[in-house]
Each structure stands twice: as structure tokens, then as C-alpha cells.
Write an enzyme that holds these catalytic residues in place. Structure first.
Site, short mmCIF file in Angstrom:
data_model
loop_
_atom_site.label_atom_id
_atom_site.label_comp_id
_atom_site.label_asym_id
_atom_site.label_seq_id
_atom_site.Cartn_x
_atom_site.Cartn_y
_atom_site.Cartn_z
N ARG A 46 0.85 -1.19 0.00
CA ARG A 46 0.00 0.00 0.00
C ARG A 46 0.88 1.24 0.00
O ARG A 46 1.20 1.78 1.05
CB ARG A 46 -0.87 0.01 1.24
CG ARG A 46 -1.83 -1.15 1.31
CD ARG A 46 -2.59 -1.10 2.63
NE ARG A 46 -3.36 -2.31 2.84
CZ ARG A 46 -3.86 -2.67 4.01
NH1 ARG A 46 -3.68 -1.90 5.07
NH2 ARG A 46 -4.56 -3.78 4.13
N ARG A 52 10.72 5.59 4.57
CA ARG A 52 10.86 7.05 4.60
C ARG A 52 11.46 7.53 5.93
O ARG A 52 12.20 8.51 5.96
CB ARG A 52 9.50 7.70 4.34
CG ARG A 52 9.05 7.53 2.88
CD ARG A 52 7.59 7.87 2.68
NE ARG A 52 7.28 9.22 3.11
CZ ARG A 52 6.05 9.70 3.24
NH1 ARG A 52 5.01 8.92 2.95
NH2 ARG A 52 5.85 10.94 3.63
N ASP A 100 1.95 5.09 -0.22
CA ASP A 100 1.29 6.33 0.19
C ASP A 100 1.14 7.30 -0.98
O ASP A 100 1.75 7.12 -2.03
CB ASP A 100 2.13 7.03 1.27
CG ASP A 100 2.00 6.36 2.63
OD1 ASP A 100 0.92 5.81 2.92
OD2 ASP A 100 2.99 6.39 3.38
#
Lengths: 246, 246
Positions: free
Chosen positions: A50, A198, A52
Site C-alpha cells: 500500500r 521514509r 502512500d
């Protein structure tokens, strides 16, 4: 009924992310709309990861079931036809057994993070890199990153909104290297926590600009506290490169 | 008064081309507007090469004169500040002697042409490559291209609107190579005719897909007639890479 595995490239910029949401168009939604036209009925598309909003894919994997008999090139070309003009493209379609699941059958995921490390802003790669003007030492980043490799509790390196039951993950590889004006961070693991890549990059940036030592990064990992690690690097530098299956 | 040489990167997509025109924003116009704010008076910006609408630059060169004393980093950063949010960025500014001329002092120019050679359309490089779905043989293209190297009358390989007095040019290098799903054509010469690189690529494409032999390409060159060569490849695959000075 045939289950199809598809490999997808997309520019995450215009989308709210991979997953269907109420607040805008998602990659999954656009693929499901294209699949519905092709299949003639509502057709769920299940992705491996998934991503972002703003995160890109060079090789996202998904699966979908289609009743009518089709060739692989028909599935690929018809989906691409119905996806136009969105920046989502099906690179390949492949028939797979019914028990193949894009997410749960996956045994590995590879991400790339691109930092454009120069003073002038990007003209050709706007939205495709993290523009970071501070001089970064890729070797220092690479060395410190090796402390993250292996089996750890990554609580410090996951979003406070992460819904995974456990923060214990095995990071197989982190490689940081300079590529001209860019710094590339390659990361591989069986699976990742929300925002894990990240936050790793945002923390390594502190090391790269000399603000943090490798020891401080290790302490952040040991703290098991999100606020102990560095900031979350922006989404536009991140690419889901590939997904592996046994 | 100080003359400045600047190196510029830009995405040609949103512009009518390098040169000022009545029908829309040009790269030159946007640079001259930024330079006027910096210098406080109208400031012409002279480029080394007049790229067409949609053609990109990784290293276009231009010069401009500024009365007030400034450091090189001030020139670069101030121009970039005033260029926002356009996809034009000044990579470097360098003080040069008053007799430096971006166009007339140039002794060499290098272009890159990118063909995305696969069936699915680009998602991440839309507008940055020529999407060509036909299987192309880069080796055949490279071999045939060598017939163009050297001193020739390139009348067949220039736009019918080209205003150069002579079509005789010396092509220093053409290299065609496969790079994953892309085919890259690198071309170098002292100077080029209007659309010369794009017509070369459009003609080499005929060779790459087996429609033309090397001999037919040679005949097209000898014909000295634009209609004897292949079509003009689209602008979005073309990049002005660098400009050389003695």
C-alpha cells in the site's frame, strides 16, 4: 475464472496512494475501474504493497480474477487502454494459480529512494526525487545504515499510525550510494512497516549531513520510540521497485 | 558590467521552445523575465541552441550581462528564485570575458534522444521519451548511423523551414545503444541544422524495425531532398545534453 498477476508502473503524484480512499482517486480505484470495463463486472484488484500518496512504483504487483477467457497481452493492453490518460501502466499480465495472493504470497519487497542532492531545484524530475540541498556524505549514510540490517524492533521507524501487530521485522539490505548528483538508497525486506523506508531515509539524512553519528542512529533504534528517530522523508523520492514470490 | 555564462536544465514540455515567440511562453522569455528582476533592467539572454517546443535540456548554455556586482552563487540562486515554479533551473553561473558568446563561441553540441521501446505506455516518463512500440534493433540502427558520420550535405535531414545558408555539416558521432527498455541515440557535432537530430532518429527508426537497410539510408543522404529521408521523430525524446567551448 482465471486469476491474473499484473506488474504495474505508476506516478504516485496525482493519487491519494495505492489504496481506495474517500478523499480522492487512488491507483487501486483506477485499476478496478479499468478492470470492470474489461471484465464486465465489478473486479477487485489486490495489491502487494500500500504505497502512500506521492509514492511511485516501477514494479507494484497486484492480482485480479476475470471470468472470461483472455490472453495475457489482451489483459495488459485492455487495462492500459482503459487507464488512459492516467499515469498508471500495466507492464505485464501473467496467469497464476487461484491460490496466488499478491500481498500474502509475497516473500520480499525492494524499494528505491532517490535524493537529488544539489543546490538548484529539479527541472526534469520535479515530484520524482527528494530535493535536498545540504551536502550529504553517502558513505557515512551507508555505514550507519548497516546497523539497521537484521532482525529488530522497528518501533522507532514506523508511523505512529501504523496498524501492524508487531514492529519486529527483518531488514535484509540497505545500500546507500552516490549516483552523480543523486543519492540512491536501496532497501529490501520481506515486508515493511508504515513509513518505515521514509523514516529510515529521514534518519540517514541526519547522518549524511554530519548531525548524527552511527551510534546515535543505533540509540534511536534501541529506544523503540518514534520520536527518537529522524523525520519522515517526503513521499516523492520513494519507488516500489519489485516484489518477490517464492 | 559582467558577462555571465549559465548552464540551464529545463523540461521543454510547457514551452513553445527556447526562443521567444508570440504564441506562448518560451524558456528564453522566462529567463529574461527572471534576469530583469535580478538586474533591475531589461536583460537579454542569448542561448547556444534554439530547442523546439517539447525538447528538453540537461545543459543548455546561455549568456547575459549584469551591471551590478554579484557572486556566481547569487546569480544562480536569484535566477532560480525568480524562475519558480517553472521547470527551468540554473545549474551553474560563471563569470566570463565580454567576448564570450553562448552561440557563436560554441565549438560543439551533444544531444541525447531517448526512445522507450516497449508495448506499454510510459507512466513515469510521459513527455520525456518517444514511446515506440515496434521492436527495434539498436545494433542495426547503430551500424547504419555510421554512414551519417563525417562531412556531408544534410539537405535530406533538415526541416524544409531550416534557414541555415548551407546544409553542409560535419557529424562527429552517432551512437545507438540499448539501455534496458530504452534505446539511446547520442549525437555530437559542432552545430546542427533545424530538426536534424529528430530526422536522423526518425530515419534510424525505419532501419531499427527492418523497413530500411543501411544502403537505403545512404541513398536518402545522397538524394539531398527532405522527402527522401524518414519522418521527424517527436520532440519529447530529445535532450540538449551539453555545449562545448574552446
Amino acid at each position: 475464472m482465471q486469476r491474473w498477476k499484473i506488474i504495474i508502473e505508476y506516478d504516485g503524484g496525482p493519487f491519494v496512494g495505492w489504496q481506495r480512499q474517500d478523499n480522492g482517486a487512488s491507483v487501486q480505484q483506477r485499476l478496478e475501474e479499468a478492470a470492470q470495463v474489461l471484465a464486465g463486472c465489478p473486479t477487485p484488484v489486490q495489491g502487494a504493497g500500500r504505497t502512500d500518496s506521492g509514492v511511485h512504483a516501477l514494479g507494484q504487483i497486484a492480482h485480479l480474477d476475470i471470468e472470461k477467457p483472455l490472453r495475457a497481452d489482451q489483459v495488459r493492453d485492455a487495462l492500459n487502454y482503459h487507464l488512459r490518460p492516467d499515469p498508471i501502466t500495466v507492464l505485464e499480465a501473467e496467469p497464476v494459480p487461484e491460490d496466488f495472493h499478491a500481498r500474502f504470497s509475497a516473500t520480499g519487497r525492494v524499494y528505491l529512494y532517490r535524493i537529488l542532492n544539489r543546490r538548484p531545484p529539479p527541472a526534469l524530475d520535479t515530484g520524482k526525487v527528494w530535493h535536498n540541498q545540504r551536502p550529504l556524505d553517502a558513505d557515512l549514510m551507508h555505514e550507519a545504515a548497516q546497523s539497521l540490517v537484521g532482525h529488530h524492533d522497528f518501533t522507532s521507524f514506523r508511523s505512529s499510525e501504523c496498524q501492524a501487530d508487531s514492529a519486529v521485522k527483518t531488514l535484509d539490505k540497505v545500500r546507500v550510494r552516490r549516483a552523480g548528483e543523486e543519492i540512491h538508497v536501496d532497501v529490501a525486506a520481506r515486508s515493511f512497516l508504515h513509513n518505515q523506508v521514509r523514516i529510515i531515509v529521514g534518519t540517514l539524512e541526519l547522518v549524511g549531513r554530519g548531525k548524527w553519528s552511527r551510534r546515535q542512529l543505533e540509540k534511536a533504534l534501541q529506544a523503540k520510540d518514534r520520536s527518537a528517530a529522524g523525520p519522515t522523508a517526503p513521499p516523492e523520492g520513494l519507488y516500489l521497485v519489485s516484489v518477490q514470490y517464492a
